[in-house]
Motif scaffolding. Structure first.
Motif, mmCIF file in Angstrom:
data_model
loop_
_atom_site.group_PDB
_atom_site.id
_atom_site.type_symbol
_atom_site.label_atom_id
_atom_site.label_comp_id
_atom_site.label_asym_id
_atom_site.label_seq_id
_atom_site.Cartn_x
_atom_site.Cartn_y
_atom_site.Cartn_z
ATOM 1 N N ARG A 64 0.831 -1.257 0.164
ATOM 2 C CA ARG A 64 -0.081 -0.037 0.109
ATOM 3 C C ARG A 64 0.788 1.071 -0.031
ATOM 4 N NH1 ARG A 64 -3.820 -0.707 5.129
ATOM 5 N NH2 ARG A 64 -2.112 -2.052 5.782
ATOM 6 N N THR A 65 0.316 2.422 -0.699
ATOM 7 C CA THR A 65 1.129 3.560 -0.779
ATOM 8 C C THR A 65 0.180 4.708 -0.334
ATOM 9 O OG1 THR A 65 2.493 2.697 -2.632
ATOM 10 C CG2 THR A 65 2.386 5.159 -2.389
ATOM 11 N N PHE A 66 0.903 5.659 0.549
ATOM 12 C CA PHE A 66 0.296 6.708 0.955
ATOM 13 C C PHE A 66 1.150 8.116 0.853
ATOM 14 C CE2 PHE A 66 -0.592 3.081 3.806
ATOM 15 C CZ PHE A 66 -2.054 3.198 3.904
ATOM 16 N N GLU A 67 0.375 9.125 0.645
ATOM 17 C CA GLU A 67 0.979 10.503 0.568
ATOM 18 C C GLU A 67 0.232 11.279 1.705
ATOM 19 O OE1 GLU A 67 1.285 14.188 -2.559
ATOM 20 O OE2 GLU A 67 -0.257 12.707 -2.779
ATOM 21 N N ILE A 68 0.831 11.993 2.493
ATOM 22 C CA ILE A 68 0.247 12.409 3.660
ATOM 23 C C ILE A 68 0.236 14.080 3.268
ATOM 24 C CG2 ILE A 68 0.315 13.066 6.024
ATOM 25 C CD1 ILE A 68 -0.209 10.082 5.384
ATOM 26 N N LEU A 69 -0.635 14.770 3.350
ATOM 27 C CA LEU A 69 -1.012 16.003 3.078
ATOM 28 C C LEU A 69 -1.385 16.740 4.175
ATOM 29 C CD1 LEU A 69 -2.143 16.218 -0.674
ATOM 30 C CD2 LEU A 69 0.151 16.465 0.342
ATOM 31 N N LEU A 70 -0.751 17.425 5.074
ATOM 32 C CA LEU A 70 -1.154 18.149 6.458
ATOM 33 C C LEU A 70 -1.664 19.246 6.204
ATOM 34 C CD1 LEU A 70 -1.336 17.572 9.359
ATOM 35 C CD2 LEU A 70 1.195 18.689 9.405
ATOM 36 N N ARG A 71 -2.686 19.768 6.810
ATOM 37 C CA ARG A 71 -3.273 20.938 6.771
ATOM 38 C C ARG A 71 -3.590 21.546 8.052
ATOM 39 N NH1 ARG A 71 -8.935 23.111 3.424
ATOM 40 N NH2 ARG A 71 -8.073 25.069 3.165
ATOM 41 N N THR A 72 -3.019 22.623 8.197
ATOM 42 C CA THR A 72 -2.905 23.312 9.699
ATOM 43 C C THR A 72 -3.794 24.505 9.569
ATOM 44 O OG1 THR A 72 -0.970 24.616 9.315
ATOM 45 C CG2 THR A 72 -0.687 22.447 10.361
ATOM 46 N N TYR A 73 -4.508 24.974 10.853
ATOM 47 C CA TYR A 73 -5.266 26.068 10.794
ATOM 48 C C TYR A 73 -4.786 27.199 11.790
ATOM 49 C CZ TYR A 73 -8.829 23.693 7.841
ATOM 50 O OH TYR A 73 -9.657 23.263 6.845
ATOM 51 N N ASP A 74 -4.959 28.478 11.315
ATOM 52 C CA ASP A 74 -4.755 29.602 12.503
ATOM 53 C C ASP A 74 -6.261 29.850 13.163
ATOM 54 O OD1 ASP A 74 -2.123 30.295 11.777
ATOM 55 O OD2 ASP A 74 -2.776 31.517 10.091
ATOM 56 N N VAL A 75 -6.256 29.623 14.490
ATOM 57 C CA VAL A 75 -7.198 30.169 15.458
ATOM 58 C C VAL A 75 -6.928 31.366 16.227
ATOM 59 C CG1 VAL A 75 -8.546 29.101 17.400
ATOM 60 C CG2 VAL A 75 -7.537 27.646 15.660
ATOM 61 N N ASN A 76 -7.835 32.474 15.811
ATOM 62 C CA ASN A 76 -7.636 33.525 16.721
ATOM 63 C C ASN A 76 -8.953 33.867 17.260
ATOM 64 O OD1 ASN A 76 -5.116 34.656 15.650
ATOM 65 N ND2 ASN A 76 -6.165 34.212 13.754
ATOM 66 N N GLU A 77 -8.803 34.612 18.592
ATOM 67 C CA GLU A 77 -10.168 35.117 18.942
ATOM 68 C C GLU A 77 -10.312 36.550 18.579
ATOM 69 O OE1 GLU A 77 -11.962 36.290 23.210
ATOM 70 O OE2 GLU A 77 -9.871 35.988 23.153
ATOM 71 N N GLY A 78 -11.826 36.711 18.089
ATOM 72 C CA GLY A 78 -12.215 37.892 17.407
ATOM 73 C C GLY A 78 -13.218 38.622 17.973
ATOM 74 N N ALA A 79 -13.445 39.800 17.830
ATOM 75 C CA ALA A 79 -14.808 40.892 18.409
ATOM 76 C C ALA A 79 -15.687 41.183 17.176
ATOM 77 C CB ALA A 79 -14.058 42.126 19.046
ATOM 78 N N LEU A 80 -16.809 40.619 17.390
ATOM 79 C CA LEU A 80 -17.986 41.269 16.647
ATOM 80 C C LEU A 80 -18.841 42.001 17.321
ATOM 81 C CD1 LEU A 80 -18.995 37.570 15.246
ATOM 82 C CD2 LEU A 80 -17.443 39.266 14.069
ATOM 83 N N LYS A 81 -19.015 43.052 16.431
ATOM 84 C CA LYS A 81 -19.734 44.268 16.957
ATOM 85 C C LYS A 81 -21.357 43.914 16.929
ATOM 86 C CE LYS A 81 -20.556 49.177 16.675
ATOM 87 N NZ LYS A 81 -20.288 50.428 15.528
ATOM 88 N N SER A 82 -22.120 44.114 17.894
ATOM 89 C CA SER A 82 -23.633 43.782 17.578
ATOM 90 C C SER A 82 -24.198 44.545 16.649
ATOM 91 C CB SER A 82 -24.161 43.979 19.205
ATOM 92 O OG SER A 82 -23.623 43.029 20.111
ATOM 93 N N ALA A 83 -25.357 44.184 16.105
ATOM 94 C CA ALA A 83 -25.960 44.700 15.112
ATOM 95 C C ALA A 83 -27.070 45.835 15.720
ATOM 96 C CB ALA A 83 -26.729 43.787 14.056
ATOM 97 N N THR A 84 -27.203 47.024 14.778
ATOM 98 C CA THR A 84 -28.352 47.746 15.525
ATOM 99 C C THR A 84 -29.165 47.750 14.644
ATOM 100 O OG1 THR A 84 -27.402 49.471 13.844
ATOM 101 C CG2 THR A 84 -26.432 49.490 15.880
ATOM 102 N N ALA A 85 -30.265 48.039 15.308
ATOM 103 C CA ALA A 85 -31.756 48.088 14.611
ATOM 104 C C ALA A 85 -31.643 48.589 12.977
ATOM 105 C CB ALA A 85 -32.744 48.879 15.321
ATOM 106 N N ASN A 86 -30.965 49.565 12.673
ATOM 107 C CA ASN A 86 -30.991 49.641 11.106
ATOM 108 C C ASN A 86 -30.186 48.794 10.532
ATOM 109 O OD1 ASN A 86 -32.319 51.869 11.460
ATOM 110 N ND2 ASN A 86 -30.284 53.325 11.758
#
Length: 328
Positions: A246-268
């Motif tokens: 059996r033959t394998f090819e390993i492709l590793l995919r890493t991710y960036d994890v960041n904490e972010g701030a979302l502004k709450s939506a106004t009525a408009n």
């Protein structure tokens, strides 16, 4: 009666740092270096000046502060930076070793150790040694009773690898020899005694017949090759001796994890969903306090610098009936 463990025989990570030890100095996740501890040694980096004498007697994993500035609470130095002193585990050693050749990284190494079915006490043959990245992980997998016999045709590379293994306390697990495995095959003394064989050679098909005679029945062979043409020739050479190819090819995919701030939506804004969806999310700097209109969330995205193809790993099992069994 339980015999107390000799402190000198403890795993490196459980010992205190002594002069002559190899320490992985961790500055950040992508900046590390291997340092040999010397009584009068000094390490200088962007975080300050660090005296080796301050490291001796500390446990691996310790956080140490630079000698710059005025003494502070708990022995820390005001205004000085810090680093961590880590044990040279196989994973960390792969990241800091001297590259004498192209090396295998953790993704490929993990599959190799798993599919070679290595457990403590196994005997492994390896060719070639190269920079010793894989060899170090093989040694940990078979410790403490097992043995890794590794071969390289280049005398200087073999000598440098032997020195690295000695510095990392692996001499009892690894034997390094100079030998052209493609031309001469493995030494006859290992015939039928190996549980696993690993090949990292330009022409692995030349060494496969010898590898077949070295393996115990049901032993496993792995061949690493960067090109698919090498894989094709290797598989053809394996057919008379091996099954379950059996033959394998390993492709590793890493991710960036960041904490972010979302502004709450106004009525408009809530009335205009389309416009809201187009607003960009702003990553919140570390330490910034959220106001009443913001909420915290975690944002994940693939890294832009993910490592691509490294090579192909071909595994095969020593067939019970030798050359009479064809691979399926």
């Amino acid at each position: 009666m339980m015999v107390p463990l000799d402190p000198a025989n403890k795993p490196t990570s459980q010992r205190r740092i002594a002069e002559g030890d190899t320490v992985v100095v961790y500055e950040r996740h992508d900046v590390m270096r291997a340092v040999t501890v010397a009584g009068g040694g000094v390490l200088q980096n962007r975080f300050g000046v660090f005296r080796h004498a301050d490291w001796i007697g500390r446990q691996f994993g310790s956080k140490v502060f630079s000698s710059a500035g005025v003494g502070g609470k708990d022995g820390r130095k005001a205004g000085g930076g810090f680093v961590y002193l880590l044990a040279p585990t196989p994973e960390l050693w792969t990241l800091v070793l001297s590259h004498r050749t192209q090396i295998l990284y953790i993704a490929d190494i993990s599959l190799v150790v798993a599919y070679l079915e290595l457990i403590p006490g196994c005997v492994v043959l390896e060719s070639g040694t190269g920079s010793g990245s894989l060899t170090t992980s093989l040694a940990r997998a078979v410790a403490p009773q097992g043995r890794v016999y590794t071969f390289d045709y280049h005398d200087q590379r073999a000598s440098s690898a032997r020195e690295d293994f000695e510095k990392n306390g692996l001499s009892s697990l690894i034997a390094v020899a100079v030998r052209d495995i493609q031309g001469e095959g493995f030494p006859d003394e290992h015939c039928g005694a190996a549980d696993a064989v690993f090949l990292d050679l330009p022409q692995p098909w030349l060494a496969i017949p010898s590898a077949g005679t070295m393996l115990r029945q049901d032993g496993v062979l792995c061949s690493f090759s960067p090109c698919i043409e090498q894989v094709q020739r290797s598989c053809e050479a394996m057919r008379p001796f091996f099954t379950d190819i059996r033959t394998f090819e390993i492709l590793l995919r890493t991710y960036d994890v960041n904490e972010g701030a979302l502004k709450s939506a106004t009525a408009n804004e809530e009335a205009n969903v389309g416009r809201l969806c187009k607003k960009k999310r702003k990553v919140r700097p570390a330490g910034e306090v959220l106001d009443s209109t913001q909420s915290s969330c975690v944002m994940v995205k693939p890294c832009n610098t993910a490592r691509g193809h490294t090579g192909y790993l071909t595994f095969a099992r020593r067939s019970v009936h030798g050359s009479q069994t064809e691979a399926t």
